[in-house]
Design a protein around this motif. Sequence first.
Motif, PDB file in Angstrom:
ATOM      1  N   ILE A 144       0.920  -1.226  -0.111  1.00 55.39           N
ATOM      2  CA  ILE A 144       0.046   0.186  -0.034  1.00 55.39           C
ATOM      3  C   ILE A 144       0.893   1.342  -0.047  1.00 55.39           C
ATOM      4  CG2 ILE A 144      -1.746   1.485   1.363  1.00 55.39           C
ATOM      5  CD1 ILE A 144      -2.732  -1.366   2.203  1.00 55.39           C
ATOM      6  N   ALA A 145       1.886   1.251   0.865  1.00 53.20           N
ATOM      7  CA  ALA A 145       2.837   2.277   0.848  1.00 53.20           C
ATOM      8  C   ALA A 145       3.303   2.710  -0.395  1.00 53.20           C
ATOM      9  CB  ALA A 145       3.904   2.351   2.064  1.00 53.20           C
ATOM     10  N   ARG A 146       3.978   1.575  -1.116  1.00 52.59           N
ATOM     11  CA  ARG A 146       4.404   1.589  -2.466  1.00 52.59           C
ATOM     12  C   ARG A 146       3.610   2.039  -3.540  1.00 52.59           C
ATOM     13  NH1 ARG A 146       5.910  -3.876  -3.796  1.00 52.59           N
ATOM     14  NH2 ARG A 146       6.602  -3.602  -2.055  1.00 52.59           N
ATOM     15  N   GLN A 147       2.206   1.738  -3.350  1.00 49.82           N
ATOM     16  CA  GLN A 147       1.341   2.200  -4.409  1.00 49.82           C
ATOM     17  C   GLN A 147       1.026   3.520  -4.224  1.00 49.82           C
ATOM     18  OE1 GLN A 147       0.238   0.613  -6.897  1.00 49.82           O
ATOM     19  NE2 GLN A 147       1.369  -1.056  -6.435  1.00 49.82           N
ATOM     20  N   LYS A 148       0.877   4.103  -2.917  1.00 53.16           N
ATOM     21  CA  LYS A 148       0.654   5.458  -2.439  1.00 53.16           C
ATOM     22  C   LYS A 148       1.878   6.412  -3.038  1.00 53.16           C
ATOM     23  CE  LYS A 148      -1.988   5.369   1.411  1.00 53.16           C
ATOM     24  NZ  LYS A 148      -2.118   5.629   2.972  1.00 53.16           N
ATOM     25  N   ARG A 149       3.087   5.781  -3.119  1.00 50.17           N
ATOM     26  CA  ARG A 149       4.119   6.686  -3.595  1.00 50.17           C
ATOM     27  C   ARG A 149       3.829   6.846  -5.213  1.00 50.17           C
ATOM     28  NH1 ARG A 149       7.233   3.820   0.178  1.00 50.17           N
ATOM     29  NH2 ARG A 149       7.853   2.299  -1.471  1.00 50.17           N
ATOM     30  N   VAL A 150       3.586   5.837  -5.811  1.00 47.41           N
ATOM     31  CA  VAL A 150       3.358   5.666  -7.230  1.00 47.41           C
ATOM     32  C   VAL A 150       2.161   6.578  -7.440  1.00 47.41           C
ATOM     33  CG1 VAL A 150       2.414   4.349  -9.184  1.00 47.41           C
ATOM     34  CG2 VAL A 150       4.175   3.434  -7.481  1.00 47.41           C
ATOM     35  N   LEU A 151       1.059   6.540  -6.789  1.00 47.55           N
ATOM     36  CA  LEU A 151      -0.022   7.550  -6.884  1.00 47.55           C
ATOM     37  C   LEU A 151       0.332   9.067  -6.704  1.00 47.55           C
ATOM     38  CD1 LEU A 151      -3.018   7.948  -7.396  1.00 47.55           C
ATOM     39  CD2 LEU A 151      -3.502   7.388  -5.043  1.00 47.55           C
ATOM     40  N   ARG A 152       1.074   9.312  -5.859  1.00 44.59           N
ATOM     41  CA  ARG A 152       1.612  10.674  -5.615  1.00 44.59           C
ATOM     42  C   ARG A 152       2.453  10.957  -6.919  1.00 44.59           C
ATOM     43  NH1 ARG A 152       2.103   9.732  -0.437  1.00 44.59           N
ATOM     44  NH2 ARG A 152       4.310   9.084  -0.432  1.00 44.59           N
ATOM     45  N   LEU A 153       3.461  10.228  -7.291  1.00 44.88           N
ATOM     46  CA  LEU A 153       4.195  10.820  -8.446  1.00 44.88           C
ATOM     47  C   LEU A 153       3.312  10.814  -9.748  1.00 44.88           C
ATOM     48  CD1 LEU A 153       6.775  10.907  -9.736  1.00 44.88           C
ATOM     49  CD2 LEU A 153       6.933   8.454 -10.166  1.00 44.88           C
ATOM     50  N   MET A 154       2.303   9.893  -9.701  1.00 46.63           N
ATOM     51  CA  MET A 154       1.261  10.228 -10.966  1.00 46.63           C
ATOM     52  C   MET A 154       0.444  11.190 -11.004  1.00 46.63           C
ATOM     53  SD  MET A 154       0.206   6.348 -11.684  1.00 46.63           S
ATOM     54  CE  MET A 154      -0.634   6.527 -12.974  1.00 46.63           C
ATOM     55  N   SER A 155       0.070  11.719  -9.758  1.00 51.08           N
ATOM     56  CA  SER A 155      -0.474  12.811  -9.365  1.00 51.08           C
ATOM     57  C   SER A 155       0.062  14.301  -9.726  1.00 51.08           C
ATOM     58  CB  SER A 155      -1.132  12.870  -7.927  1.00 51.08           C
ATOM     59  OG  SER A 155      -1.884  13.952  -7.521  1.00 51.08           O
TER      60      SER A 155
END
Length: 104
Positions: free
Chosen positions: A58-69
């Motif tokens: 989840i933490a990894r996916q949140k980082r990816v989401l933040r980068l994409m955002s």
Amino acid sequence: MSKGKSIAKSIRMTEEVFAYINGYQGEGFNQKFENIILDAMCAEAERKRRIEALDVSIARQKRVLRLMSDQIMFFRTVYHDLKSIESSIRRYFPEGIPVDPDQE
């Protein structure tokens, strides 16, 4: 290897809980109850490991989401800047940008 049991307790329970315990694997009520607890203890460790792995994911996916955002925000800004430039060009050259025939 059987361990000696030195603790004796009396408990009260609902019919539903009793039926669950009584339907579990084991010879008698005490063994069935103990098997439920031992199985739960083993399963708990596995659940904790699984939860930790999911937390990492989840933490990894949140980082990816933040980068994409952040990238979306950047490209949105670029898009609006380009639309502004396009609007300015259309205002200064309502007939279109003149083409120099010697340049072609």
